[in-house]
Design a protein around this motif. Structure first.
Motif, short mmCIF file in Angstrom:
data_model
loop_
_atom_site.label_atom_id
_atom_site.label_comp_id
_atom_site.label_asym_id
_atom_site.label_seq_id
_atom_site.Cartn_x
_atom_site.Cartn_y
_atom_site.Cartn_z
N LEU A 37 -20.60 22.49 91.23
CA LEU A 37 -20.41 21.36 90.94
C LEU A 37 -21.30 19.84 90.62
O LEU A 37 -21.58 18.89 90.10
CB LEU A 37 -19.31 20.42 91.67
CG LEU A 37 -18.68 19.33 91.87
CD1 LEU A 37 -17.97 18.44 90.87
CD2 LEU A 37 -18.07 18.78 92.84
N ILE A 38 -22.06 20.43 92.36
CA ILE A 38 -23.07 19.51 92.45
C ILE A 38 -24.27 19.54 91.58
O ILE A 38 -24.47 17.95 90.84
CB ILE A 38 -23.83 19.43 94.33
CG1 ILE A 38 -22.64 19.52 94.87
CG2 ILE A 38 -24.65 19.36 94.05
CD1 ILE A 38 -23.23 19.64 96.57
N CYS A 39 -24.92 20.21 90.83
CA CYS A 39 -25.19 20.69 89.92
C CYS A 39 -25.56 20.32 88.66
O CYS A 39 -25.96 19.25 88.35
CB CYS A 39 -26.04 22.11 89.70
SG CYS A 39 -26.70 22.02 92.03
N THR A 40 -23.82 20.13 88.69
CA THR A 40 -23.63 19.43 86.72
C THR A 40 -23.15 17.94 87.50
O THR A 40 -24.36 17.27 86.63
CB THR A 40 -21.88 19.82 86.79
OG1 THR A 40 -21.60 21.27 86.58
CG2 THR A 40 -21.11 19.36 85.78
N GLY A 41 -23.76 17.87 88.04
CA GLY A 41 -23.94 15.99 88.71
C GLY A 41 -24.42 15.25 88.60
O GLY A 41 -24.94 14.95 87.28
N TRP A 42 -25.84 16.56 88.83
CA TRP A 42 -27.06 15.85 88.91
C TRP A 42 -27.68 15.98 87.28
O TRP A 42 -28.47 15.16 86.67
CB TRP A 42 -28.13 16.65 89.67
CG TRP A 42 -29.45 16.60 89.63
CD1 TRP A 42 -30.41 15.70 90.37
CD2 TRP A 42 -30.67 17.11 88.33
NE1 TRP A 42 -31.79 15.57 89.65
CE2 TRP A 42 -32.03 16.96 89.06
CE3 TRP A 42 -30.54 18.36 87.19
CZ2 TRP A 42 -32.77 16.60 88.25
CZ3 TRP A 42 -31.78 17.90 86.99
CH2 TRP A 42 -32.94 17.89 86.91
N SER A 43 -26.89 16.84 86.35
CA SER A 43 -27.78 17.25 84.76
C SER A 43 -27.72 16.28 84.32
O SER A 43 -27.45 15.58 83.49
CB SER A 43 -27.11 18.26 84.59
OG SER A 43 -27.28 19.55 85.57
N HIS A 55 -30.52 14.02 95.43
CA HIS A 55 -29.85 13.46 95.20
C HIS A 55 -28.63 13.85 96.67
O HIS A 55 -27.82 13.58 97.23
CB HIS A 55 -28.97 14.73 94.74
CG HIS A 55 -28.50 14.10 92.68
ND1 HIS A 55 -29.18 12.45 92.51
CD2 HIS A 55 -27.76 13.60 92.26
CE1 HIS A 55 -28.33 12.24 91.89
NE2 HIS A 55 -27.32 12.93 91.24
N GLY A 56 -30.48 14.68 97.91
CA GLY A 56 -29.38 15.06 99.14
C GLY A 56 -29.17 13.75 99.59
O GLY A 56 -28.29 13.60 100.56
N GLY A 57 -29.22 12.50 99.12
CA GLY A 57 -29.02 11.11 100.67
C GLY A 57 -28.05 10.66 99.88
O GLY A 57 -26.98 10.38 100.77
N PHE A 58 -26.85 11.25 98.09
CA PHE A 58 -25.51 11.22 98.09
C PHE A 58 -24.81 12.26 98.93
O PHE A 58 -23.57 11.83 99.61
CB PHE A 58 -25.09 11.25 96.78
CG PHE A 58 -26.78 10.10 96.10
CD1 PHE A 58 -26.14 9.16 96.34
CD2 PHE A 58 -26.90 10.47 94.94
CE1 PHE A 58 -26.94 8.05 95.01
CE2 PHE A 58 -27.90 9.74 93.91
CZ PHE A 58 -28.25 8.93 94.54
N ALA A 218 -21.34 10.78 92.74
CA ALA A 218 -19.41 10.75 93.06
C ALA A 218 -19.57 12.23 93.17
O ALA A 218 -18.90 12.50 93.96
CB ALA A 218 -18.56 9.88 92.74
N MET A 219 -19.98 12.72 91.89
CA MET A 219 -19.66 14.02 91.81
C MET A 219 -20.99 14.74 93.16
O MET A 219 -19.88 15.92 93.50
CB MET A 219 -20.42 14.58 91.27
CG MET A 219 -18.96 14.54 89.48
SD MET A 219 -19.66 14.73 87.45
CE MET A 219 -19.44 16.36 87.84
N THR A 220 -21.76 14.55 93.63
CA THR A 220 -22.81 15.40 94.60
C THR A 220 -21.46 14.49 95.55
O THR A 220 -21.69 15.73 96.70
CB THR A 220 -24.03 14.51 94.46
OG1 THR A 220 -24.46 14.49 92.98
CG2 THR A 220 -24.85 14.99 95.38
N GLY A 221 -21.77 13.81 95.87
CA GLY A 221 -21.67 13.10 96.72
C GLY A 221 -20.01 13.98 97.60
O GLY A 221 -19.34 14.84 98.75
#
Lengths: 332, 234
Positions: A37-43, A55-58, A218-221
């Protein structure tokens, strides 16, 4: 037949935990879904040229408030999670709006985000009294102790988390699909090719970039919140900062950030790979896993720039083909 | 249709335009000519909303354009065909044209406009599936013009359409602009290629170091002694 394939896969994934699967594999599956999920958000940002190294910040800014609200005020994670996601989105605005408004692009944007992840990590460590610093913190066990607490989202049975993670991951794929079928996708592709030209055809560059950044944040969080809640342990070094940020980037690149399943495949590869290397090398030769991993990453970037899954999809769609078409096919 | 009154603009502490006044009427083709660094591109950036002005006013059909963000200008009917073409190189020709019709009002007419642009520039139809970055220079310019036309603008801004092209292609590009004019579009063109620009337009403004040095009909300017000596070497 082809139409039903995705539904079949989803159904299969849904029944996995009810088969006699060893707990360790279930554990890996949960981690893969959440990281997926996190990587999908990043991509969603990465594939449009918005490379974030922070993205670690989020993650940190989303998961810590949720755990702190639970520990200090007994606020259920069901409310803490939206607050955490909201804070990640707010951080996205704080970093994204000025960066996009003043046309900070390319490497410069990546550098700004690099700082973002570290600032959050150092802030968490600095607030030692509250967050436990670099030793991390543990969400309090729900009282009275039970095996299944929906209120505290604490389950001794991993299968609950598996289902939650599966639903969230599917939600992430759904978001990907929505973006892919919207005008925003054309707009963002145009922006990633030439911002001036994009503005000249009437695209609001700042707002388009900001919107995809907020979705990604949002996805990463949300992913971070699930990681913290699943592990029942929060550590600033694994839930913020540079190392997790880069892990997200690496996984997305290795899997292929231009395809819907690529980031998840990347998460799968990284997690399985790290676990097996760790099992193989054990406590001897610490750092060996990272070294091999780094080498593989270089090879991937050189020989499969669209990632493993991007490569497979392109081959499958055009088995003989000429590469310019491959590139186009891989982005669909 | 387009009126600029005493427009000044610049970058930071550097002022590039000094109280420029300029008028383009409906159906007219107007050129802004001048040497490098005269402020021609800056002027187009002002008219397309990419650069805020320091003072003065800009109106299109009586409506003020001041303070509008760049992406809104195309909705007001101003299409900008930027310097160096600025295509989306990894999109196909047809996708580039599709992006030209990005705004909702243009998107509704996408299919008919596409046919119309293909009829105007048949070469684009032949190249429709090709990546824009792989087109030749002349074809890229054609694609950029086509993209700007997809929104059916009231005013078409062309920034040095002949820049960086071989002499024979320059002639072809001017021919394309002539075809666009014949369709009844209002065109404001910035050019260094003074002689050929004057063959194309009704009126022209000569810009020098950010000021309007001369203005008049194309015929007047072609016979202007100063212009002939300083810029045409005649």
């Amino acid at each position: 037949m082809k139409r039903w394939l995705p539904y079949g896969c989803i159904a299969l994934l849904a029944v996995v935990p009810f088969a006699p699967v060893p707990l360790y594999y279930l554990h890996l599956a949960i981690l893969i879904l959440i990281m997926g999920l996190i990587c999908t958000g990043w991509s969603l940002m990465g594939k449009f040229g918005l490379v974030s190294l922070g993205h670690g910040g989020f993650m940190g800014i989303a998961v810590y408030p949720m755990a702190l609200l639970w520990n200090h005020y007994g606020l259920t994670p069901w409310l803490g999670a939206p607050i955490g996601v909201g804070l990640a989105v707010l951080l996205g605005v704080l970093i994204g709006y000025p960066a996009f408004r003043f046309r900070v692009v390319g490497h410069y944007f990546a550098l700004i985000t690099l700082a973002l992840g570290e600032v959050v990590r150092l802030s968490i460590i600095a607030a030692r009294e509250l967050t436990g610093g670099s030793l991390g913190m543990t969400p309090l066990r729900v009282q009275p102790i039970t095996d299944v607490s929906w209120y505290a989202v604490q389950f001794t049975d991993k299968r609950y988390f598996y289902v939650i993670a599966l639903v969230a991951w599917l939600g992430g794929l759904w978001a990907w699909r929505l973006v892919n079928r919207s005008m925003a996708r054309s707009a963002l592709e145009a922006i990633s090719e030439d911002e001036v030209a994009a503005a000249s055809v009437g695209i609001h560059v700042t707002s388009q970039k900001l919107r995809i950044t907020l979705l990604s944040a949002a996805m990463t969080g949300l992913g971070a919140i699930m990681l913290g809640q699943y592990n029942q342990y929060l550590n600033p070094n694994s839930l913020s900062g540079i190392s997790i940020s880069l892990e997200i980037v690496f996984a997305s690149i290795v899997g292929g950030m231009y395809t819907m399943l690529g980031p998840t495949i990347g998460a799968l590869i990284t997690i399985v790979f790290r676990e097996s290397l760790r099992a193989y090398f054990g406590a001897t030769l610490t750092g060996m896993a990272e070294t091999i991993y780094g080498l593989l990453l270089i090879l991937f970037i050189i020989f499969m720039p669209r990632g493993l899954w991007g490569f497979v999809v392109a081959r499958f769609a055009h088995p003989t083909g000429d590469t310019s078409r491959l590139e186009v096919a891989a982005t669909r | 249709m387009l009126t600029l009154r005493d427009v000044s603009a610049g970058y930071g502490s550097f002022q590039a335009l000094f109280e420029i006044s300029l008028e383009v009427s409906a159906g007219e083709a107007v050129a802004v000519i001048g040497p490098n660094g005269a402020g021609k591109t800056t002027l187009l950036r002002v008219i397309s909303g990419q650069l805020p002005i320091l003072s003065g006013s800009i109106t299109l059909q009586g409506r003020s354009l001041l303070g509008l963000p760049a992406h809104r200008f195309i909705e007001e009917g101003i299409a900008h065909c930027p310097e160096n073409r600025r295509l989306f190189p990894r999109m196909t020709v047809e996708d580039n044209l599709r992006m030209g019709a990005f705004i909702p009002t243009a998107r509704r007419h996408f299919a008919e406009r596409l046919d119309w642009v293909y009829a105007l520039f048949p070469r684009l139809r032949e190249r429709r599936g090709q990546l824009a970055g792989t087109l030749s220079g002349g074809e890229q310019q054609m694609c950029a013009l086509g993209r700007a036309l997809m929104s059916h603008p009231k005013l078409l801004l062309l920034d040095e359409p002949s820049a960086g092209l071989a002499p024979v292609l320059v002639m072809q590009v001017f021919d394309l602009v002539r075809r666009i004019r014949a369709e009844g579009f209002t065109v404001l063109i910035v050019e260094q290629n003074i002689q050929q620009a004057l063959e194309l337009v009704d009126r022209a403004y000569l810009l020098e170091v950010g000021k309007v040095k001369l203005s008049g009909t194309a015929g007047e300017l072609k016979n202007n002694q100063f212009l002939r000596q300083a810029y045409m070497g005649l």
